[in-house]
Design a protein around this motif. Sequence first.
Motif, PDB file in Angstrom:
ATOM      1  N   GLN A 432       4.777 -97.438  85.832  1.00  0.00           N
ATOM      2  CA  GLN A 432       6.186 -97.449  86.216  1.00  0.00           C
ATOM      3  C   GLN A 432       6.961 -96.345  85.509  1.00  0.00           C
ATOM      4  OE1 GLN A 432       7.677-101.362  85.461  1.00  0.00           O
ATOM      5  NE2 GLN A 432       6.371-102.342  87.019  1.00  0.00           N
ATOM      6  N   ARG A 433       6.611 -96.078  84.242  1.00  0.00           N
ATOM      7  CA  ARG A 433       7.307 -95.033  83.504  1.00  0.00           C
ATOM      8  C   ARG A 433       6.979 -93.656  84.070  1.00  0.00           C
ATOM      9  NH1 ARG A 433       6.075 -91.704  79.571  1.00  0.00           N
ATOM     10  NH2 ARG A 433       4.018 -92.602  79.342  1.00  0.00           N
ATOM     11  N   GLN A 434       5.736 -93.471  84.541  1.00  0.00           N
ATOM     12  CA  GLN A 434       5.371 -92.194  85.138  1.00  0.00           C
ATOM     13  C   GLN A 434       6.115 -91.957  86.456  1.00  0.00           C
ATOM     14  OE1 GLN A 434       1.162 -91.862  85.503  1.00  0.00           O
ATOM     15  NE2 GLN A 434       0.763 -91.973  83.306  1.00  0.00           N
ATOM     16  N   ASN A 435       6.380 -93.023  87.191  1.00  0.00           N
ATOM     17  CA  ASN A 435       7.043 -92.856  88.478  1.00  0.00           C
ATOM     18  C   ASN A 435       8.556 -92.665  88.349  1.00  0.00           C
ATOM     19  OD1 ASN A 435       4.588 -93.163  89.757  1.00  0.00           O
ATOM     20  ND2 ASN A 435       4.801 -95.391  89.915  1.00  0.00           N
ATOM     21  N   ARG A 436       9.130 -93.097  87.235  1.00  0.00           N
ATOM     22  CA  ARG A 436      10.581 -92.975  87.110  1.00  0.00           C
ATOM     23  C   ARG A 436      10.948 -91.540  86.756  1.00  0.00           C
ATOM     24  NH1 ARG A 436      12.517 -92.418  82.056  1.00  0.00           N
ATOM     25  NH2 ARG A 436      11.136 -92.919  80.304  1.00  0.00           N
ATOM     26  N   ARG A 437      12.212 -91.228  86.913  1.00  0.00           N
ATOM     27  CA  ARG A 437      12.743 -89.904  86.631  1.00  0.00           C
ATOM     28  C   ARG A 437      13.120 -89.804  85.151  1.00  0.00           C
ATOM     29  NH1 ARG A 437      14.961 -86.085  90.079  1.00  0.00           N
ATOM     30  NH2 ARG A 437      16.347 -84.562  89.093  1.00  0.00           N
ATOM     31  N   LEU A 438      12.777 -88.690  84.523  1.00  0.00           N
ATOM     32  CA  LEU A 438      13.087 -88.508  83.111  1.00  0.00           C
ATOM     33  C   LEU A 438      14.573 -88.298  82.921  1.00  0.00           C
ATOM     34  CD1 LEU A 438      10.211 -86.127  81.954  1.00  0.00           C
ATOM     35  CD2 LEU A 438      10.346 -88.594  81.679  1.00  0.00           C
ATOM     36  N   ARG A 439      15.070 -88.818  81.805  1.00  0.00           N
ATOM     37  CA  ARG A 439      16.469 -88.620  81.466  1.00  0.00           C
ATOM     38  C   ARG A 439      16.671 -87.190  80.958  1.00  0.00           C
ATOM     39  NH1 ARG A 439      15.240 -93.323  78.783  1.00  0.00           N
ATOM     40  NH2 ARG A 439      15.377 -92.219  76.795  1.00  0.00           N
TER      41      ARG A 439
END
Length: 701
Positions: A432-439
Amino acid sequence: MAKIKKRGTTGAVKNYITRTQAVRKLQLSLPDFRRLCIFKGIYPREPRHKRRAAKNSTPNTTFYYTRDIQYLLHEPLLAKFREHKALAKKIGRALGRNEVSDAARMEKNLTPKMSLDHVIKERYPTFVDALRDLDDCLSMLFLFANLPQSDTVPPKTIQLCQRLCLEFEHYLIRTNSLKKSFLSIKGIYYQATIQGQDILWLVPYKFVQRVTGDVDFRIMGTFVEFYTTLLGFVNYRLYNSIGLVYPPKFSQKSDEQGAELGAFTLEGRGLGNEQMAIDSEPAEEKQISATAQAEADKILAESATEAPAEETTTAEAQEDGEAEANADTELDAFPAPIDPTSDTLIQPSISASTAAHLFDSFTFFLSRETPRHPLEFLVRAFGCKRVGWDAVLGDGAYTSDEADRRITHQIVDRPNLPLPEIPTETEEEGEQRQNRRLRPGERVPGRIYVQPQWVWDCINAGRLLRTDLYAPGATLPPHLSPWVKPKKGEYDPTKSLEEQEEEGEAELAAEQEDEESDEADEGSEGEEVAGVRGDEEARKREKELIKKGGKEVVDEGAEGMDVELAGSDDESEEEDEEDEEFGGFEEEEESDEEDDDAKAAQQHQRELEAEARGASISSPANKLDGPGSTPGKALKGKQSELQKKLNKKKREEEEEIERQKMMMSRRKRKVFEKMQYSNNKRDAEAEKLRGKRRKLEKGQQ
């Protein structure tokens, strides 16, 4: 009897012709005459005897060679210009009769088409001649490719310039012909080597351009019309030389989405195999793991080895073309000599192919604040096959996911921010963290973050430089031009100070800095507030010194008056009597010791009173290395010794030069003096720059 020559038939009058005469002879208007001269490469000339060529007329006149104007009489473009002139008259008559539809129809259907193909062949008999004249062509076309659309610059011209420039960049990427690049105030300089010819051109930055009215875009548009034809010929020849079809396929949809280089599809000549110029991944293929990708590459390699020799693919043809193009640039290897006692030649360590594949094993990601197109062009021209960026920058990226694990280097231009803490997480949370957009400002562990200058410096150096020097927020090293090589005696910023300093220069500079610091300390001590020690205490000390029998010379401060402090008359008479008596050498030695003690006490008293007044003390005793001297003055004495030594050496060299100049002739002596003046000026400038660098390095320490 000899035949009398008629005036105005020979000499400068016959060889030169004025512009007015040329326009009348060709029966053209002045704008058409300018266009024709630009197309044919004819420019004004300056006669040696201007009054003779102008038949003694005083006004300033523009001259051309008569033979050049005679050559223009047989130009096929003259007929096209006259057809344009006749059509303009017809359109003017139609508009005068208020026949607007007829005028538009004539302009659309009857406008003659003008071709410059025969002019290109005449001006450039060989392909090498066209490559040598490509510098101004590329600079002009890249300039118009970055201009905004306006009434003076039509959109079709801008689109044509953009397409030709991108096609030329694709050739440089395929053949790894780009060699150097430099960031300047005017723009970005690029240098490429094509068939042994060095081509240098300038590309402006993509800022908002304002088209002003004081620029004559008609003349510049004439140059652009000629240069677009020239670059079209050059691109056609270059693409055919490496086995590609020209023009490449162009996707209008991708170009509208900002793909730029990715909007082209290159195709092998006669093979029918299409190959995208920029490798891009569909959305469903972005989640492929590294192991699956490696297995796919292995299968493709096995299938390629099992294919018959007759079936050659586009990639193989392109590799052969690249090998032929780089064959001339590779360094030769010299075999070892048979005789072991003979001299051996140093073998080359770095070849052109090594520098061409500088970023071959990297995957770059360009942040939104970085210039996308220059960085994409540079890293691809030096071997990189995978470049990604954010979706807002346009289409054609290898990946738009900033958290992609395949990215090895990310180019950023923001201040350095601390890395976020990485909490322990499960596999599902990791996906899930890989799929989210970085801040904004969030960093991916294990990835190298560098500033854009690292790419340019690595290219100019021909090797990979340290990435910690180009970390986000770090002070970057100087970005130097790769074409400016320092000469002997000039300041070289790439070398250390120890390699460039002259004998005794560093020691002298260090002593001068120490002296300046000591003088600053003395000045700060002398600037203390007056009244620290009261007047009563100073008077007591004066009386004590007077009782000892010494004469005190006190500086009165602002007025600078010397006042002798003495005791009573009886005490002075007793001192005179004691001086007249001779007590032997032992008594003289004792008196000398007493004098030294008195001098030391006097000096101490001067310092106390100067401190009470808030002024600095200066006396002749400080100039010597004695009990009353200060460390700064002793250092000044050492400095003078070193300076004397250097001056003596310099004086000897000057005397030797003067002796040699006596043997020269007057002419050679003057030339030598001019050379000596320029060399001294160069040395002074280099010493000044070394001093600045010395202070900067000391401040950084």
